[in-house]
Write an enzyme that holds these catalytic residues in place. Structure first.
Site, PDB file in Angstrom:
ATOM      1  N   GLN A   1     -10.215  -3.946  -3.403  1.00  0.00           N
ATOM      2  CA  GLN A   1     -11.506  -3.435  -2.958  1.00  0.00           C
ATOM      3  C   GLN A   1     -12.570  -3.653  -4.034  1.00  0.00           C
ATOM      4  O   GLN A   1     -13.657  -4.179  -3.758  1.00  0.00           O
ATOM      5  CB  GLN A   1     -11.388  -1.939  -2.642  1.00  0.00           C
ATOM      6  CG  GLN A   1     -12.659  -1.334  -2.140  1.00  0.00           C
ATOM      7  CD  GLN A   1     -13.057  -1.878  -0.765  1.00  0.00           C
ATOM      8  OE1 GLN A   1     -12.247  -1.888   0.143  1.00  0.00           O
ATOM      9  NE2 GLN A   1     -14.276  -2.347  -0.629  1.00  0.00           N
TER      10      GLN A   1
ATOM     11  N   ARG B   1     -13.718  -8.945   1.436  1.00  0.00           N
ATOM     12  CA  ARG B   1     -12.294  -8.678   1.202  1.00  0.00           C
ATOM     13  C   ARG B   1     -11.492  -9.930   1.561  1.00  0.00           C
ATOM     14  O   ARG B   1     -10.558 -10.313   0.866  1.00  0.00           O
ATOM     15  CB  ARG B   1     -11.816  -7.494   2.070  1.00  0.00           C
ATOM     16  CG  ARG B   1     -12.375  -6.130   1.694  1.00  0.00           C
ATOM     17  CD  ARG B   1     -11.812  -5.606   0.394  1.00  0.00           C
ATOM     18  NE  ARG B   1     -10.362  -5.504   0.389  1.00  0.00           N
ATOM     19  CZ  ARG B   1      -9.656  -4.474   0.877  1.00  0.00           C
ATOM     20  NH1 ARG B   1     -10.284  -3.433   1.391  1.00  0.00           N
ATOM     21  NH2 ARG B   1      -8.341  -4.465   0.801  1.00  0.00           N
TER      22      ARG B   1
ATOM     23  N   HIS C   1      -7.355   0.847  -6.284  1.00  0.00           N
ATOM     24  CA  HIS C   1      -7.636  -0.031  -5.141  1.00  0.00           C
ATOM     25  C   HIS C   1      -8.292  -1.314  -5.672  1.00  0.00           C
ATOM     26  O   HIS C   1      -9.480  -1.564  -5.440  1.00  0.00           O
ATOM     27  CB  HIS C   1      -8.552   0.701  -4.152  1.00  0.00           C
ATOM     28  CG  HIS C   1      -8.554   0.107  -2.781  1.00  0.00           C
ATOM     29  ND1 HIS C   1      -7.806  -0.996  -2.432  1.00  0.00           N
ATOM     30  CD2 HIS C   1      -9.237   0.472  -1.643  1.00  0.00           C
ATOM     31  CE1 HIS C   1      -8.016  -1.285  -1.160  1.00  0.00           C
ATOM     32  NE2 HIS C   1      -8.875  -0.411  -0.658  1.00  0.00           N
TER      33      HIS C   1
ATOM     34  N   ARG D   1       0.883  -1.176   0.000  1.00  0.00           N
ATOM     35  CA  ARG D   1       0.000   0.000   0.000  1.00  0.00           C
ATOM     36  C   ARG D   1       0.913   1.217   0.000  1.00  0.00           C
ATOM     37  O   ARG D   1       1.597   1.487   0.993  1.00  0.00           O
ATOM     38  CB  ARG D   1      -0.908  -0.014   1.227  1.00  0.00           C
ATOM     39  CG  ARG D   1      -1.636   1.290   1.433  1.00  0.00           C
ATOM     40  CD  ARG D   1      -2.726   1.200   2.479  1.00  0.00           C
ATOM     41  NE  ARG D   1      -3.880   0.481   1.982  1.00  0.00           N
ATOM     42  CZ  ARG D   1      -5.090   0.490   2.548  1.00  0.00           C
ATOM     43  NH1 ARG D   1      -5.298   1.193   3.645  1.00  0.00           N
ATOM     44  NH2 ARG D   1      -6.091  -0.182   2.039  1.00  0.00           N
TER      45      ARG D   1
ATOM     46  N   CYS E   1     -16.488   1.508   0.732  1.00  0.00           N
ATOM     47  CA  CYS E   1     -15.323   0.662   1.006  1.00  0.00           C
ATOM     48  C   CYS E   1     -14.896   0.721   2.465  1.00  0.00           C
ATOM     49  O   CYS E   1     -14.216  -0.175   2.944  1.00  0.00           O
ATOM     50  CB  CYS E   1     -14.168   1.067   0.097  1.00  0.00           C
ATOM     51  SG  CYS E   1     -13.719   2.806   0.261  1.00  0.00           S
TER      52      CYS E   1
ATOM     53  N   ASP F   1     -17.444   7.015  -1.259  1.00  0.00           N
ATOM     54  CA  ASP F   1     -16.182   6.871  -0.518  1.00  0.00           C
ATOM     55  C   ASP F   1     -15.883   8.237   0.095  1.00  0.00           C
ATOM     56  O   ASP F   1     -16.544   9.242  -0.226  1.00  0.00           O
ATOM     57  CB  ASP F   1     -15.071   6.429  -1.501  1.00  0.00           C
ATOM     58  CG  ASP F   1     -13.744   6.114  -0.814  1.00  0.00           C
ATOM     59  OD1 ASP F   1     -13.710   6.030   0.432  1.00  0.00           O
ATOM     60  OD2 ASP F   1     -12.729   5.980  -1.531  1.00  0.00           O
TER      61      ASP F   1
HETATM   62  N1   CP Z   1     -11.336  -0.416   2.521  1.00  0.00           N
HETATM   63  C1   CP Z   1     -10.074  -0.472   2.916  1.00  0.00           C
HETATM   64  O1   CP Z   1      -9.141  -0.717   2.146  1.00  0.00           O
HETATM   65  O2   CP Z   1      -9.888  -0.305   4.254  1.00  0.00           O
HETATM   66  P1   CP Z   1      -8.505  -0.071   4.987  1.00  0.00           P
HETATM   67  O3   CP Z   1      -7.970   1.269   4.557  1.00  0.00           O
HETATM   68  O4   CP Z   1      -8.845  -0.103   6.451  1.00  0.00           O
HETATM   69  O5   CP Z   1      -7.552  -1.167   4.608  1.00  0.00           O
HETATM   70  N1  NVA Z   2     -10.173   6.590  -1.054  1.00  0.00           N
HETATM   71  C1  NVA Z   2      -9.831   6.101   0.264  1.00  0.00           C
HETATM   72  C2  NVA Z   2      -9.993   4.618   0.326  1.00  0.00           C
HETATM   73  C3  NVA Z   2      -9.696   4.020   1.671  1.00  0.00           C
HETATM   74  C4  NVA Z   2      -9.848   2.542   1.681  1.00  0.00           C
HETATM   75  C5  NVA Z   2      -8.404   6.496   0.593  1.00  0.00           C
HETATM   76  O1  NVA Z   2      -7.532   6.357  -0.269  1.00  0.00           O
HETATM   77  O2  NVA Z   2      -8.152   6.948   1.711  1.00  0.00           O
END
Ligand code: CP
Ligand code: NVA
Length: 323
Positions: free
Chosen positions: A146, A306, A143, A116, A278, A238
């Protein structure tokens, strides 16, 4: 499956890719295979209790996480393997040493990497350099895990690709981009409503429109959320400020004020419309509590899925990759 009743079951089929960087890289058949394996895992998790015995997943995280971190960790241990958390919240990937050296070290010890990162390029470079599977666990751009779990969640309720209408309301962000690419692959009608200046990336939209032309899907980018949600089977939103955009939170709250998914907006969608997010969510901002905490909301099913979908991915990418 080799033997559906054995606790070390591994699928015989393989994906057309050796990494999961973007949904754009997956064929519709890849996605259906992931879903097929995920359904089996969800139904009979014990059959897979030893499927990744002896395998280790390195988890590089530059940004916070609840769902992604826990589901990959639990996913590995529930299949007999283990996960190592590598905290990169201080030193970003490539800062202490080159991404190439990180890749060339990790591949000697572990069997897969989930990363990530802020820059999408960091995950892409990691995959270019590592001779083990690399999974994109979220970047500023994408993502994919997701979106796979989200379409799996929808597919549990509706036959996909048969006129399913999904609407995304809000920021044209990483989650939105992967949903767009997934809709195009799966033949779904996706409408996205965003304020001016916060539309999804035009190159991703162009790629998705090209793909959708062959699958029967459509991607429509709009301004007005009230028009976009019309006849939607599911309405998705989101956060307005993603990780890394915290300083813009206040400004964005003003820009996005008309984009909250509330009861009035949901009433314009189909009467049976689902609500999707998400998570993490900010009640009172992008979604009203009366929507996210209503029976229409499937957000915890998305979160649960997930786990099952990523277990399928891990199995398809890592089983048989022992060093
Ligand atoms: N939806 C999602 O990816 O959650 P986190 O940021 O908690 O991993
Ligand atoms: N768009 C959000 C998604 C979190 C899972 C972010 O990047 O923070």
């Amino acid at each position: 499956m080799s033997d559906p009743a054995a606790p070390g079951s591994v699928p015989r089929e393989r994906l057309s890719v050796s990494d999961l960087l973007s949904i754009q890289d997956l064929t519709p058949e890849d996605i259906q295979l992931i879903f097929k394996v995920a359904r089996r895992i969800k139904k009979a998790p014990d059959d897979f209790a030893l499927s990744l015995k002896g395998k280790t997943l390195a988890m590089i995280f530059e940004k916070p996480s609840l769902r992604t971190r826990v589901t990959f960790d639990v996913g590995m241990t529930s299949m007999g393997g283990q996960a190592l958390f590598l905290d990169h919240s201080d030193a970003k990937l490539g800062e202490r040493e080159s991404i190439r050296d990180v890749a060339r070290n990790l591949e000697r010890w572990v069997h897969g990497i989930v990363a990530r990162t802020y820059k999408n390029r960091s995950v892409v470079e990691l995959a270019e350099q590592a001779r083990i599977p690399v999974i994109n666990g979220l970047t500023d751009l994408l993502h994919p895990c997701q979106a796979l779990a989200d379409y799996f969640t929808l597919a549990e309720r509706l036959p996909l690709g048969s006129g399913v209408r999904l609407c995304f309301v809000g920021d044209g962000n990483n989650t939105c981009h992967s949903l767009i690419l997934g809709a195009a692959r799966l033949g779904i009608h996706l409408s996205v409503a965003s304020p001016a200046g916060y539309e999804p990336n035009s190159e991703i939209v162009r790629q998705a429109m090209d793909t959708a032309a062959a699958t029967g899907g459509t991607i429509t980018i709009m301004r007005n959320p009230r028009e976009a949600v019309r006849e939607a089977n599911a309405v998705y939103t989101d956060v307005w400020a993603s990780m890394g955009q915290e300083a813009e939170t206040e400004d964005r709250a003003a820009v996005f004020a008309g984009y909250q998914v509330n009861r009035q907006l949901m009433e314009l969608a189909g009467s049976e419309a689902l609500f999707m997010h998400c998570l993490p969510a900010h009640r009172g901002y992008e979604v009203a509590p009366q929507v996210i905490d209503s029976p229409q909301s499937v957000v915890y099913d998305q979160a649960e899925n997930r786990l099952h979908v990523q277990k399928a991915l891990l199995l398809l990418l890592m089983a048989g990759e022992a060093v």
